[in-house]
Structure formats: structure tokens, C-alpha cells
Scaffold this motif. Sequence first.
Motif, PDB file in Angstrom:
ATOM      1  N   PHE A   4       0.705  -1.287  -0.016  1.00  0.00           N
ATOM      2  CA  PHE A   4      -0.014   0.228  -0.145  1.00  0.00           C
ATOM      3  C   PHE A   4       1.105   1.189  -0.016  1.00  0.00           C
ATOM      4  O   PHE A   4       2.088   1.307   0.488  1.00  0.00           O
ATOM      5  CB  PHE A   4      -0.860  -0.163   1.277  1.00  0.00           C
ATOM      6  CG  PHE A   4      -1.744   1.219   1.469  1.00  0.00           C
ATOM      7  CD1 PHE A   4      -2.948   1.098   0.645  1.00  0.00           C
ATOM      8  CD2 PHE A   4      -1.520   2.127   2.298  1.00  0.00           C
ATOM      9  CE1 PHE A   4      -3.915   2.260   0.615  1.00  0.00           C
ATOM     10  CE2 PHE A   4      -2.476   3.288   2.240  1.00  0.00           C
ATOM     11  CZ  PHE A   4      -3.513   3.326   1.642  1.00  0.00           C
ATOM     12  N   THR A   5       0.363   2.509  -0.706  1.00  0.00           N
ATOM     13  CA  THR A   5       1.166   3.683  -0.622  1.00  0.00           C
ATOM     14  C   THR A   5       0.287   4.857  -0.034  1.00  0.00           C
ATOM     15  O   THR A   5      -0.901   4.854  -0.271  1.00  0.00           O
ATOM     16  CB  THR A   5       1.826   3.944  -2.096  1.00  0.00           C
ATOM     17  OG1 THR A   5       2.564   5.109  -1.889  1.00  0.00           O
ATOM     18  CG2 THR A   5       0.498   4.251  -2.988  1.00  0.00           C
ATOM     19  N   SER A   6       0.943   5.573   0.668  1.00  0.00           N
ATOM     20  CA  SER A   6       0.383   6.901   1.092  1.00  0.00           C
ATOM     21  C   SER A   6       1.631   7.767   1.253  1.00  0.00           C
ATOM     22  O   SER A   6       2.376   7.547   1.973  1.00  0.00           O
ATOM     23  CB  SER A   6      -0.362   6.797   2.409  1.00  0.00           C
ATOM     24  OG  SER A   6      -1.042   7.764   2.800  1.00  0.00           O
ATOM     25  N   ASP A   7       1.249   9.179   1.056  1.00  0.00           N
ATOM     26  CA  ASP A   7       2.221  10.147   1.182  1.00  0.00           C
ATOM     27  C   ASP A   7       3.758   9.847   1.034  1.00  0.00           C
ATOM     28  O   ASP A   7       4.579   9.972   1.803  1.00  0.00           O
ATOM     29  CB  ASP A   7       2.004  10.580   2.634  1.00  0.00           C
ATOM     30  CG  ASP A   7       1.018  11.516   3.270  1.00  0.00           C
ATOM     31  OD1 ASP A   7       0.259  11.564   2.120  1.00  0.00           O
ATOM     32  OD2 ASP A   7       0.696  11.428   4.158  1.00  0.00           O
ATOM     33  N   SER A   8       3.911   9.354  -0.325  1.00  0.00           N
ATOM     34  CA  SER A   8       5.175   8.794  -0.867  1.00  0.00           C
ATOM     35  C   SER A   8       5.887   7.736   0.143  1.00  0.00           C
ATOM     36  O   SER A   8       7.026   7.346  -0.079  1.00  0.00           O
ATOM     37  CB  SER A   8       5.974  10.039  -1.110  1.00  0.00           C
ATOM     38  OG  SER A   8       5.641  10.876  -1.722  1.00  0.00           O
ATOM     39  N   ILE A   9       5.185   7.075   0.962  1.00  0.00           N
ATOM     40  CA  ILE A   9       5.545   6.261   1.605  1.00  0.00           C
ATOM     41  C   ILE A   9       4.899   4.724   1.205  1.00  0.00           C
ATOM     42  O   ILE A   9       3.743   4.545   0.730  1.00  0.00           O
ATOM     43  CB  ILE A   9       5.111   6.278   3.168  1.00  0.00           C
ATOM     44  CG1 ILE A   9       5.452   7.328   3.713  1.00  0.00           C
ATOM     45  CG2 ILE A   9       5.684   5.037   4.100  1.00  0.00           C
ATOM     46  CD1 ILE A   9       7.051   7.765   3.783  1.00  0.00           C
ATOM     47  N   ILE A  10       5.765   3.610   1.139  1.00  0.00           N
ATOM     48  CA  ILE A  10       5.519   2.215   0.875  1.00  0.00           C
ATOM     49  C   ILE A  10       5.129   1.298   2.101  1.00  0.00           C
ATOM     50  O   ILE A  10       6.093   1.505   2.892  1.00  0.00           O
ATOM     51  CB  ILE A  10       6.239   1.450  -0.099  1.00  0.00           C
ATOM     52  CG1 ILE A  10       6.405   2.399  -1.630  1.00  0.00           C
ATOM     53  CG2 ILE A  10       5.893   0.165  -0.479  1.00  0.00           C
ATOM     54  CD1 ILE A  10       5.376   2.365  -2.144  1.00  0.00           C
ATOM     55  N   ARG A  56       3.665  -7.599  11.088  1.00  0.00           N
ATOM     56  CA  ARG A  56       4.358  -6.290  11.416  1.00  0.00           C
ATOM     57  C   ARG A  56       4.034  -5.337  10.011  1.00  0.00           C
ATOM     58  O   ARG A  56       4.625  -5.801   9.089  1.00  0.00           O
ATOM     59  CB  ARG A  56       5.652  -6.334  11.841  1.00  0.00           C
ATOM     60  CG  ARG A  56       5.684  -7.037  13.343  1.00  0.00           C
ATOM     61  CD  ARG A  56       7.426  -7.175  13.629  1.00  0.00           C
ATOM     62  NE  ARG A  56       8.157  -7.700  12.874  1.00  0.00           N
ATOM     63  CZ  ARG A  56       8.911  -7.243  12.050  1.00  0.00           C
ATOM     64  NH1 ARG A  56       9.251  -5.788  12.334  1.00  0.00           N
ATOM     65  NH2 ARG A  56       9.846  -7.749  11.279  1.00  0.00           N
ATOM     66  N   ILE A  57       3.805  -4.135  10.327  1.00  0.00           N
ATOM     67  CA  ILE A  57       3.707  -3.245   9.333  1.00  0.00           C
ATOM     68  C   ILE A  57       5.241  -2.457   9.247  1.00  0.00           C
ATOM     69  O   ILE A  57       5.489  -2.174  10.135  1.00  0.00           O
ATOM     70  CB  ILE A  57       2.626  -2.002   9.595  1.00  0.00           C
ATOM     71  CG1 ILE A  57       1.417  -2.796   9.381  1.00  0.00           C
ATOM     72  CG2 ILE A  57       2.885  -1.002   8.508  1.00  0.00           C
ATOM     73  CD1 ILE A  57       0.248  -1.648   9.447  1.00  0.00           C
ATOM     74  N   ILE A  58       5.691  -2.655   8.056  1.00  0.00           N
ATOM     75  CA  ILE A  58       6.972  -2.055   7.692  1.00  0.00           C
ATOM     76  C   ILE A  58       6.767  -1.235   6.614  1.00  0.00           C
ATOM     77  O   ILE A  58       6.028  -1.192   5.771  1.00  0.00           O
ATOM     78  CB  ILE A  58       8.009  -3.253   6.990  1.00  0.00           C
ATOM     79  CG1 ILE A  58       7.974  -4.619   7.796  1.00  0.00           C
ATOM     80  CG2 ILE A  58       9.127  -2.814   6.770  1.00  0.00           C
ATOM     81  CD1 ILE A  58       8.429  -4.238   9.157  1.00  0.00           C
ATOM     82  N   THR A  59       7.736   0.078   6.831  1.00  0.00           N
ATOM     83  CA  THR A  59       7.598   1.202   5.770  1.00  0.00           C
ATOM     84  C   THR A  59       8.688   1.524   4.939  1.00  0.00           C
ATOM     85  O   THR A  59       9.702   1.190   5.608  1.00  0.00           O
ATOM     86  CB  THR A  59       7.275   2.382   6.715  1.00  0.00           C
ATOM     87  OG1 THR A  59       8.137   2.670   7.540  1.00  0.00           O
ATOM     88  CG2 THR A  59       5.901   2.209   7.314  1.00  0.00           C
ATOM     89  N   TYR A  60       8.655   2.031   3.870  1.00  0.00           N
ATOM     90  CA  TYR A  60       9.949   2.405   3.151  1.00  0.00           C
ATOM     91  C   TYR A  60       9.326   3.866   2.598  1.00  0.00           C
ATOM     92  O   TYR A  60       8.436   3.903   1.736  1.00  0.00           O
ATOM     93  CB  TYR A  60      10.254   1.534   2.061  1.00  0.00           C
ATOM     94  CG  TYR A  60      11.339   2.053   1.299  1.00  0.00           C
ATOM     95  CD1 TYR A  60      12.625   1.694   1.259  1.00  0.00           C
ATOM     96  CD2 TYR A  60      10.934   2.903   0.120  1.00  0.00           C
ATOM     97  CE1 TYR A  60      13.690   2.284   0.794  1.00  0.00           C
ATOM     98  CE2 TYR A  60      12.083   3.258  -0.834  1.00  0.00           C
ATOM     99  CZ  TYR A  60      13.269   3.048  -0.399  1.00  0.00           C
ATOM    100  OH  TYR A  60      14.392   3.573  -0.997  1.00  0.00           O
ATOM    101  N   PRO A  61      10.297   4.961   2.800  1.00  0.00           N
ATOM    102  CA  PRO A  61      11.509   5.018   3.916  1.00  0.00           C
ATOM    103  C   PRO A  61      10.850   4.722   5.081  1.00  0.00           C
ATOM    104  O   PRO A  61       9.787   4.729   5.247  1.00  0.00           O
ATOM    105  CB  PRO A  61      11.779   6.496   3.617  1.00  0.00           C
ATOM    106  CG  PRO A  61      11.428   6.803   2.460  1.00  0.00           C
ATOM    107  CD  PRO A  61       9.964   6.262   2.185  1.00  0.00           C
TER     108      PRO A  61
END
Length: 471
Positions: free
Chosen positions: A407-413, A420-425
Motif C-alpha cells: 500500500f502507498t500513502s504520502d510517498s510511503i510504501i 508487522r507493518i514495515i514502511t519505506y522509507p
Amino acid sequence: MYLLQLILFLFFSFNNNYTFIPFSRYINNICSGDNSVLITTPYSFGIYDPINDSIVYYSNQNKRILNAISINGGDTYLIFHKYSLTVLNPYLNMYEEIKHSGHSFSKYGVDRDIYLKTVRGEIFRITGNWLQEDNSYSNNWTNIIKIPKPILYVELAPYMIRKGNQTYYYTAIDTFKHLIFAGTDRYGLFVVNKYTGQKKHIINGISGTIRGIRSFKNKLIIYSENDIILYKNNSVDFLLDTTYFYPHFNDKINDVSIIDNVIYIAGQHKIYKISNNNIVPIVHYNSGIIGKITNYKEGMLICTDNGLLYYTNNKFNYLLRNQPVNDVKVKGNIVFIATERGVFFSDNDSSFTMFTGIPSFPFKELVINNDIIAGLGKDGILYIHNLKNDSLSSFHVSTNLQYGNIFTSDSIIFHIDNSRIITYPQIDNCNCDKMPNNILGFSILDNNIILLTRAGLSIFPLNDIFPELSH
């Protein structure tokens, strides 16, 4: 169609400012108190609030609920699990979990304290947050297990429910003032007004294994291969229940999309739309299996195992032939597709070029934002190409769903790895301990983060979990 309105009034101190919507249609216990009613499913419990005529549910996904009782008809309840029990009272701000070594309790009694008797005759007294063996109590005992007797309530005649070729039975019954609460094995909860005869049906749950989660502006779709949930404004509709569409929708659901506020369903060889409480087939495709669908220009793009179609004005034509297309995303005037040979893109609707920023592997899902093009491979590896610095990163992803694993939101993947939810960046400021375990999928909607588990939906304010992302 049945609508469950959820209120945000919070009873207990253990609430972390969230809303929970259960998925189970099986009601295994109903216990009425002086001012409330406890309703349990195997992995959640709810409290009926007569002032607001509403039920607030809470997740109990890590501990299966076996039984529940109201102590002497008051608002103190005991919820029994295999290795623990919970004492709660919504008006005394009481919620206490007490562990035990697997006792099977059959009776309870009340002096100044609460006593429990096991099937082997052992007697325990509840003292604070632990059980103490105490054989001093020998007064009146009350059975914990209650056998529902629908025949005692003429309002529940004919004492079972038949819909189509299905028969449902009552599993738990109790009364609260002029209301009869009757739970069923697979058909939710009925609340009957004894004075007026009015019957309200509250049905939760989704039939079949959950396959995907998709968000569309202020709406969220969750679907299995034969059922759909629409979530909006803190309420849910269960769209394809047999009580809503009869005869039952028999096609296999491969995807669901909302285009111009109309719900479209991708079946095996047809695309349907929901119109005036009817399911209307609008596309027939016999040259392969239909997959993902999305809006595009004046029509929609259709992924199939034989290529990519553009459907408009009741006609479709191929944009790509003779290879499976697993996902499609549109960014501006560019169409990106995930195929068995990699990720391709086109800006002219006539030819596709391979995107060389990520490997040429079979991909099942894409997410794209202004900075990133990311593809989830069928091997469970997420490849992220950062357009700003022309770099490639890869991560393992738990692929619990057919669609909605990334999923993507605000340029975050966002993706999930081992629940666990992992984000990039990476977002360092995350209150992840507030989230439930065993997350299958998630979305961000109306400044809330919505977490999908097998027990149901947990909805948190986004700034409670990711303060940096609140708008």
C-alpha cells in the motif's frame, strides 16, 4: 443489506481509542445485565448500550471465547477462555484478566466474592487478578453453560431460520427489559422488541476466505471469493449476503472496484455492477480469466490471463495480447502492468516497454507514487525502485491476500512482514505496540489506519500509530 452502526463512545479503560468491527456471524453467548448486554463471538465481544441502542465490539482474537456469564444478572461479566478468564464491568471501569491452568468451569456462586467450581469439583475464589483454591463456599451454585430454548419465545417462531437451501439455528438467547437478543450459528444476531414485534437483524462477517482489500477515496472494499464488505463512515454493509441478493451470487470474485460511486465485480468471465440492489452483468469475456480491474479514461482496464483489455462504450479492445497481466496501475497518462515477465509501461495505449528499474520476475501486485515504483513478486519479495536516487531495495513480504499486500500513502510504501507493518522509507516514530497481532492487510482512509485481521477490522486514528503521517 444490513447496516451495523458503530458508536465511538468508549466504555473501558483498556480502549485505546479505536473501533473494532467483528467478522464472525456465530454468536456463542448472550448475557444480560442490569444496564447492558454482553454478546460474544468466538474471537470478540460486544456491549449493548441501551441509551444509544448500539453495540460496541472489542477484539479478542488471541484468545478464543468459550463461555460467558453475567454475575447474578448484574453488569459484572465473566468471559471464559481455555487458560484464562476475564472479569469486566462497563460501568465500574473494570477489566481484569486472570490466568489459570486450563480448568473447565461448570458452576459459579457469589458470596461477597465470586467462586467458580470445576467439572472435577474443585472450588476457586477470584481474588484480585488471580484464582485461589477455596473450598469454604458451599451455598447456591448456578450453571455456567446455558442451553438456549427458543421455544420459550413465541416471537422467535418457527425457532429456526431458513434462507434458500440454508438452515440456521439459535445458539444463545437472553432478554433485556422488553428486548429479546437471539444469536445464531452462522446468521448473526436478532434483536426483537416484544411490545412492537419489530425485529432487527445485525449480521457481521464475511463468507469465505478473505482475498483482498482496496480503498477508494472515502470507501473501503474487502472481498472474499464469494462475498463483499463495503466500509464507510464507521459502518459496514455486507453486500453479497444471501439475504440481500437472492438467488445467491454464484460467480467467483477475483476483484472489486468502485468507479464513479458504482461497485464493479470481476468474476471469472464476467464483470458485474451493483445497480438498484441488483447485480447486472455488463462484460462477457470468454477468452480467459478476468483478474484486476481499474478505472481508466472513460472506461476501465481489465487484467486477464490472456492480456490487458480496455473496456468503454460497451466494447473492449486489447492493449496487450497473449500474456497474463496480474495487476494494472495508472499514474497520470502512463499505464503500468505487472506480468509474468516483469513490469511494463505505456503512454500511448498501443505498445508497452519493459521497466528496467526492477528485475524481470513474475509480479503479482504494483504500487506507484511520485517517488517510487514498487512490484511484489510471486516469490514474496517486494522490489522498490526509488526514482529520486535511482536505487533498488528489496524486502520480504507476508502475502496473506490476493490483493492489498502492499500500500502507498504520502510517498510511503507499506507492507506486512510477520504481522508487522514495515514502511519505506522507514518511519521511526511508530506506536506499533497498539496494533493487533496477525495483521492480514491494511489501508489508510479518512485519516484512520484500518487493520484487517481474521477476527475483524481494527480502526485507529492515523496519528495514534504514525504521528508523522497525520494530515
